[in-house]
Design a protein around this motif. Structure first.
Motif, PDB file in Angstrom:
ATOM      1  N   LYS A 113      42.670  35.557  42.409  1.00  0.00           N
ATOM      2  CA  LYS A 113      42.839  34.934  41.091  1.00  0.00           C
ATOM      3  C   LYS A 113      42.420  35.882  39.972  1.00  0.00           C
ATOM      4  N   HIS A 114      41.320  36.597  40.144  1.00  0.00           N
ATOM      5  CA  HIS A 114      40.772  37.447  39.086  1.00  0.00           C
ATOM      6  C   HIS A 114      41.229  38.899  39.177  1.00  0.00           C
ATOM      7  N   GLY A 115      42.057  39.213  40.155  1.00  0.00           N
ATOM      8  CA  GLY A 115      42.575  40.572  40.269  1.00  0.00           C
ATOM      9  C   GLY A 115      41.535  41.590  40.707  1.00  0.00           C
ATOM     10  N   TYR A 116      40.567  41.171  41.515  1.00  0.00           N
ATOM     11  CA  TYR A 116      39.492  42.075  41.923  1.00  0.00           C
ATOM     12  C   TYR A 116      39.967  43.169  42.871  1.00  0.00           C
ATOM     13  N   TYR A 117      40.903  42.838  43.751  1.00  0.00           N
ATOM     14  CA  TYR A 117      41.424  43.869  44.650  1.00  0.00           C
ATOM     15  C   TYR A 117      42.083  44.981  43.842  1.00  0.00           C
ATOM     16  N   GLU A 118      42.876  44.584  42.851  1.00  0.00           N
ATOM     17  CA  GLU A 118      43.550  45.572  42.012  1.00  0.00           C
ATOM     18  C   GLU A 118      42.542  46.366  41.175  1.00  0.00           C
ATOM     19  N   ALA A 119      41.490  45.684  40.712  1.00  0.00           N
ATOM     20  CA  ALA A 119      40.466  46.365  39.912  1.00  0.00           C
ATOM     21  C   ALA A 119      39.771  47.452  40.721  1.00  0.00           C
ATOM     22  N   ILE A 120      39.437  47.148  41.974  1.00  0.00           N
ATOM     23  CA  ILE A 120      38.782  48.146  42.830  1.00  0.00           C
ATOM     24  C   ILE A 120      39.723  49.318  43.083  1.00  0.00           C
ATOM     25  N   ASP A 121      40.966  48.995  43.368  1.00  0.00           N
ATOM     26  CA  ASP A 121      41.952  50.042  43.649  1.00  0.00           C
ATOM     27  C   ASP A 121      42.129  50.961  42.437  1.00  0.00           C
ATOM     28  N   LYS A 122      42.134  50.384  41.238  1.00  0.00           N
ATOM     29  CA  LYS A 122      42.443  51.149  40.022  1.00  0.00           C
ATOM     30  C   LYS A 122      41.228  51.852  39.431  1.00  0.00           C
ATOM     31  N   PHE A 123      40.070  51.194  39.427  1.00  0.00           N
ATOM     32  CA  PHE A 123      38.929  51.700  38.652  1.00  0.00           C
ATOM     33  C   PHE A 123      37.756  52.213  39.492  1.00  0.00           C
ATOM     34  N   TYR A 124      37.578  51.706  40.689  1.00  0.00           N
ATOM     35  CA  TYR A 124      36.349  51.974  41.432  1.00  0.00           C
ATOM     36  C   TYR A 124      36.516  53.111  42.433  1.00  0.00           C
ATOM     37  N   GLU A 125      35.502  53.953  42.470  1.00  0.00           N
ATOM     38  CA  GLU A 125      35.523  55.078  43.401  1.00  0.00           C
ATOM     39  C   GLU A 125      35.050  54.677  44.784  1.00  0.00           C
ATOM     40  N   ARG A 126      34.093  53.745  44.847  1.00  0.00           N
ATOM     41  CA  ARG A 126      33.507  53.379  46.131  1.00  0.00           C
ATOM     42  C   ARG A 126      32.978  51.964  46.062  1.00  0.00           C
ATOM     43  N   VAL A 127      32.921  51.299  47.223  1.00  0.00           N
ATOM     44  CA  VAL A 127      32.305  49.983  47.360  1.00  0.00           C
ATOM     45  C   VAL A 127      31.185  50.119  48.380  1.00  0.00           C
ATOM     46  N   LEU A 128      29.952  50.017  47.921  1.00  0.00           N
ATOM     47  CA  LEU A 128      28.797  50.118  48.805  1.00  0.00           C
ATOM     48  C   LEU A 128      28.359  48.711  49.206  1.00  0.00           C
ATOM     49  N   VAL A 129      28.281  48.465  50.512  1.00  0.00           N
ATOM     50  CA  VAL A 129      27.959  47.136  51.029  1.00  0.00           C
ATOM     51  C   VAL A 129      26.576  47.167  51.666  1.00  0.00           C
ATOM     52  N   LEU A 130      25.709  46.273  51.203  1.00  0.00           N
ATOM     53  CA  LEU A 130      24.346  46.197  51.731  1.00  0.00           C
ATOM     54  C   LEU A 130      24.315  45.285  52.951  1.00  0.00           C
TER      55      LEU A 130
END
Length: 418
Positions: A150-167
């Motif tokens: 709904k909020h386009g988070y997958y697209e946001a990560i693909d476009k803007f984010y270099e890495r996703v660090l998971v704790l």
């Protein structure tokens, strides 16, 4: 090098405690680093802050049991509060000019309050990598996938984010699979492990002496975290003491949490006064000292609490929150299956069920409590990643002086456009 951190803090103490632990470890391991935290936490000022860290306090938002946000203190509409927060964050980015931007949990922030900041970074500071930090579990997969689409988070990560660090670890919960991440997004995910909690400032013997425990007594620590929705857990625990067999000598230390409403604290203190073996207080900034001294824990199931249990290996009964997010219940259920703790669903919480689970934990020899190998290297793994980023940037980042000599009028114009 400058690191800016966004920590939205819509509910409880978990986010800011976790973020302060990360900041402290980064500052200890990276000498040239300065950190600016932008946070809505009402409790940030209560903690000991390390050198080279400062913060900007955002107006507080509160997420109730329904999951809806509201202004916590200001008597203004939530939309006005979000607009104010968004403009404060953008101004901080434009003036601080971080070399790295670390975002907690939501790719666009609460109610998209980070969108303008992320667009500004992309346009004006494209060399600044944006990193997303996620805890091990966000919510039930059905809910999270729906929200992220709904909020386009997958697209946001693909476009803007270099890495996703998971704790967390994929063995406990694999967010790539559970949250149906597209390959481009999943390829950016790095599981760092859980956070190992450092020992407290007091040794267990000192704590036991302060509490004046006799050798025959067992210490039970009861803590609902921030405490905003912790009344029922503590009230049920106090009721369970009336059912305690005479053969057990328990001393109870209850920490209500600083966000528990005062009227609820007063009611619990009145009830606790009926039991001479109960001590009750509001808050401590050295909870790990008491956890290490306790014979068993009765808690809710937040991320930080789970890390504390994993770090000390103490018997624990966990009654996780299951509204508005199911994150705590999913985590507790997974760990209960591995024998790490006893989990009681809130719908099944009674004085009888709580006491039964607690006595089972106390009666189980320590040697029989399961201690599965769970990765607790979250802090050093995050630190190593940030160190690598800094090393890679040193040869390509424009000098700080050149940043500061840029045309300020142009920056102001861009801010207005964004």
């Amino acid at each position: 090098m400058r690191l800016m951190i966004y920590s939205h803090d819509g509910f409880g103490l978990g986010n800011i405690l976790r973020m302060l632990a990360i900041c402290t470890h980064l500052l200890d391991s990276i000498g040239e680093l300065s950190i600016l935290v932008v946070s809505g936490s009402p409790m940030l000022h209560s903690f000991r802050l390390p050198k080279r860290l400062d913060y900007i306090k955002l107006p507080c938002l509160n997420r109730g049991i329904s999951g809806k946000f509201s202004a916590k203190y200001l008597g203004i509409a939530v939309d006005e509060t979000v607009k104010l927060r968004s403009e404060l964050i953008l101004s901080a980015i434009a003036n601080f000019k971080p070399d790295i931007f670390l975002v907690d949990k939501k790719p666009y922030g609460i109610r998209d309050e980070l969108k303008a900041t992320i667009e500004y970074l992309k346009a004006k500071l494209p060399e600044t990598p944006i990193i997303l930090l996620l805890r091990d579990i966000l919510d039930h997969p059905d809910i999270t996938v729906k929200e992220w689409r709904k909020h386009g988070y997958y697209e946001a990560i693909d476009k803007f984010y270099e890495r996703v660090l998971v704790l967390g670890t994929p063995e406990i919960f694999n967010i790539c699979h559970e949250y149906q991440m597209p390959p481009k997004v999943a390829n950016k995910v790095q599981f760092c492990g859980y956070i190992r909690k450092e020992l407290g400032r007091k040794k267990p013997n000192l704590v036991l002496n302060e509490l004046q425990l006799s050798p025959e007594e067992k210490l039970i620590l009861v803590s609902p975290g921030g405490g905003e929705d912790g009344y029922r857990l503590i009230d049920t625990y106090l009721s369970s003491l009336a059912l305690l067999p005479a053969t057990y000598q328990l001393r109870s230390l209850i920490i209500c949490g600083p966000e528990m409403p005062l009227i609820e604290q007063a009611a619990l203190q009145h009830k606790a006064a009926l039991y001479p073996s109960v001590q009750i207080g509001e808050f401590t900034d050295d909870l790990m000292s008491y956890i290490a001294a306790a014979d068993a824990l009765v808690t809710m199931g937040g991320y930080n609490t789970t890390c504390e249990i994993l770090s000390v290996g103490k018997p624990a009964v966990v009654v996780p929150r299951h509204k508005p997010s199911q994150e705590q219940w999913i985590r507790a259920e997974q760990l209960a299956k591995r024998g790490v703790l006893k989990a009681i669903h809130p719908d099944n919480l009674t004085p009888e069920s709580l006491l039964r689970s607690l006595l089972e934990q106390l009666d189980t020899p320590q040697s029989q409590i399961s201690h599965p190998a769970i990765d607790l290297n979250g802090l050093p793994n995050i630190s190593q990643y940030i160190k690598t980023l800094i090393t890679n940037k040193k040869g390509v980042v424009p000098s700080r002086q050149s940043h500061q000599s840029s045309n300020k009028l142009r920056d102001l114009a861009i801010l207005k456009q964004v």
